[in-house]
Design a protein around this motif. Structure first.
Motif, PDB file in Angstrom:
ATOM      1  N   TRP A  93       0.841  -1.203   0.000  1.00  0.00           N
ATOM      2  CA  TRP A  93       0.000   0.000   0.000  1.00  0.00           C
ATOM      3  C   TRP A  93       0.873   1.248   0.000  1.00  0.00           C
ATOM      4  O   TRP A  93       0.603   2.212  -0.711  1.00  0.00           O
ATOM      5  N   ALA A  94       1.901   1.255   0.833  1.00  0.00           N
ATOM      6  CA  ALA A  94       2.709   2.464   1.031  1.00  0.00           C
ATOM      7  C   ALA A  94       3.488   2.868  -0.212  1.00  0.00           C
ATOM      8  O   ALA A  94       3.640   4.060  -0.494  1.00  0.00           O
ATOM      9  N   ILE A  95       3.974   1.893  -0.959  1.00  0.00           N
ATOM     10  CA  ILE A  95       4.805   2.203  -2.131  1.00  0.00           C
ATOM     11  C   ILE A  95       4.057   3.045  -3.170  1.00  0.00           C
ATOM     12  O   ILE A  95       4.533   4.115  -3.548  1.00  0.00           O
ATOM     13  N   PRO A  96       2.871   2.631  -3.646  1.00  0.00           N
ATOM     14  CA  PRO A  96       2.205   3.489  -4.644  1.00  0.00           C
ATOM     15  C   PRO A  96       1.755   4.840  -4.075  1.00  0.00           C
ATOM     16  O   PRO A  96       1.724   5.833  -4.798  1.00  0.00           O
ATOM     17  N   ASP A 122       6.681   8.220   6.117  1.00  0.00           N
ATOM     18  CA  ASP A 122       5.374   8.781   6.471  1.00  0.00           C
ATOM     19  C   ASP A 122       4.241   8.032   5.764  1.00  0.00           C
ATOM     20  O   ASP A 122       3.174   7.802   6.347  1.00  0.00           O
ATOM     21  N   SER A 123       4.485   7.634   4.524  1.00  0.00           N
ATOM     22  CA  SER A 123       3.482   6.872   3.778  1.00  0.00           C
ATOM     23  C   SER A 123       3.213   5.545   4.478  1.00  0.00           C
ATOM     24  O   SER A 123       2.055   5.150   4.669  1.00  0.00           O
ATOM     25  N   TYR A 124       4.274   4.859   4.886  1.00  0.00           N
ATOM     26  CA  TYR A 124       4.121   3.572   5.561  1.00  0.00           C
ATOM     27  C   TYR A 124       3.422   3.750   6.906  1.00  0.00           C
ATOM     28  O   TYR A 124       2.558   2.960   7.274  1.00  0.00           O
ATOM     29  N   ILE A 173     -10.416   2.806   2.193  1.00  0.00           N
ATOM     30  CA  ILE A 173     -10.214   1.591   1.405  1.00  0.00           C
ATOM     31  C   ILE A 173      -9.074   0.766   2.013  1.00  0.00           C
ATOM     32  O   ILE A 173      -9.150  -0.460   2.085  1.00  0.00           O
ATOM     33  N   ILE A 174      -8.025   1.436   2.478  1.00  0.00           N
ATOM     34  CA  ILE A 174      -6.939   0.735   3.165  1.00  0.00           C
ATOM     35  C   ILE A 174      -7.493   0.048   4.415  1.00  0.00           C
ATOM     36  O   ILE A 174      -7.189  -1.118   4.679  1.00  0.00           O
ATOM     37  N   ALA A 175      -8.312   0.759   5.162  1.00  0.00           N
ATOM     38  CA  ALA A 175      -8.915   0.169   6.368  1.00  0.00           C
ATOM     39  C   ALA A 175      -9.781  -1.028   6.007  1.00  0.00           C
ATOM     40  O   ALA A 175      -9.771  -2.044   6.706  1.00  0.00           O
ATOM     41  N   MET A 176     -10.529  -0.937   4.895  1.00  0.00           N
ATOM     42  CA  MET A 176     -11.359  -2.066   4.452  1.00  0.00           C
ATOM     43  C   MET A 176     -10.496  -3.291   4.160  1.00  0.00           C
ATOM     44  O   MET A 176     -10.882  -4.414   4.484  1.00  0.00           O
ATOM     45  N   ILE A 209       1.811  11.074  -0.296  1.00  0.00           N
ATOM     46  CA  ILE A 209       2.609  11.316   0.917  1.00  0.00           C
ATOM     47  C   ILE A 209       4.038  11.025   0.477  1.00  0.00           C
ATOM     48  O   ILE A 209       4.436   9.858   0.404  1.00  0.00           O
ATOM     49  N   PRO A 210       4.805  12.050   0.123  1.00  0.00           N
ATOM     50  CA  PRO A 210       6.103  11.848  -0.524  1.00  0.00           C
ATOM     51  C   PRO A 210       7.118  11.022   0.275  1.00  0.00           C
ATOM     52  O   PRO A 210       7.859  10.242  -0.299  1.00  0.00           O
ATOM     53  N   SER A 211       7.159  11.159   1.570  1.00  0.00           N
ATOM     54  CA  SER A 211       8.122  10.404   2.372  1.00  0.00           C
ATOM     55  C   SER A 211       7.645   8.958   2.508  1.00  0.00           C
ATOM     56  O   SER A 211       6.520   8.699   2.943  1.00  0.00           O
TER      57      SER A 211
END
Length: 136
Positions: free
Chosen positions: A76-79, A91-93, A120-123, A86-88
């Motif tokens: 999830w964090a990579i895209p 922070d994204s992770y 959607i991430i929570a789902m 979220i550029p960092s």
């Protein structure tokens, strides 16, 4: 991404849904692999098996599940980071871990025009919990 641009909910939902589909496939493959390896090892245990072996098997299984969830949240964090939402990467992770676990502290957030991705991430995190509970 331009903060001033108008929200495009269809784009948010498509972006989130495509990633969620990948996550669900990864989760399914991971769970099947972990389950198969656990089952194969468990049937080899008997009354003469050393006491520590079943405990080690359970620890390895729990560790494998944790690694699977860390991998899913990284997917999830990579895209999110690459898209500049979220550029960092750190922070994204962190944001994904908050959303996936539904912790929701909210110290980091997506740009307003992408805020539908968070639920959607929570789902995707909840769907794994519900799926396991339903299989019991």
């Amino acid at each position: 991404m331009d903060e001033g641009a108008s929200p495009k909910p269809v784009l948010e939902i498509v972006f989130g849904t495509l990633i969620m589909i990948v996550i669900i496939f990864v989760h399914g493959a991971g769970i099947r692999t972990i389950n198969r390896r656990f089952s194969e090892s468990w049937v080899q245990l008997n009354d003469t098996t050393a006491y520590w072996r079943p405990n080690l098997l359970l620890a390895i299984t729990i560790g494998s599940l944790a690694v699977l969830h860390f991998a899913e949240t990284l997917l999830w964090a990579i895209p999110i980071s690459l898209a500049g939402l979220i550029p960092s990467m750190r922070d994204s992770y962190y944001y994904v871990l908050e959303s996936y676990t539904t912790l929701g502290e909210g110290s980091i957030s997506l740009p307003d025009r992408w805020r539908l991705v968070g639920p959607i991430i929570a789902m995707s995190g909840l769907s794994h919990s519900v799926g396991r509970a339903a299989s019991w």
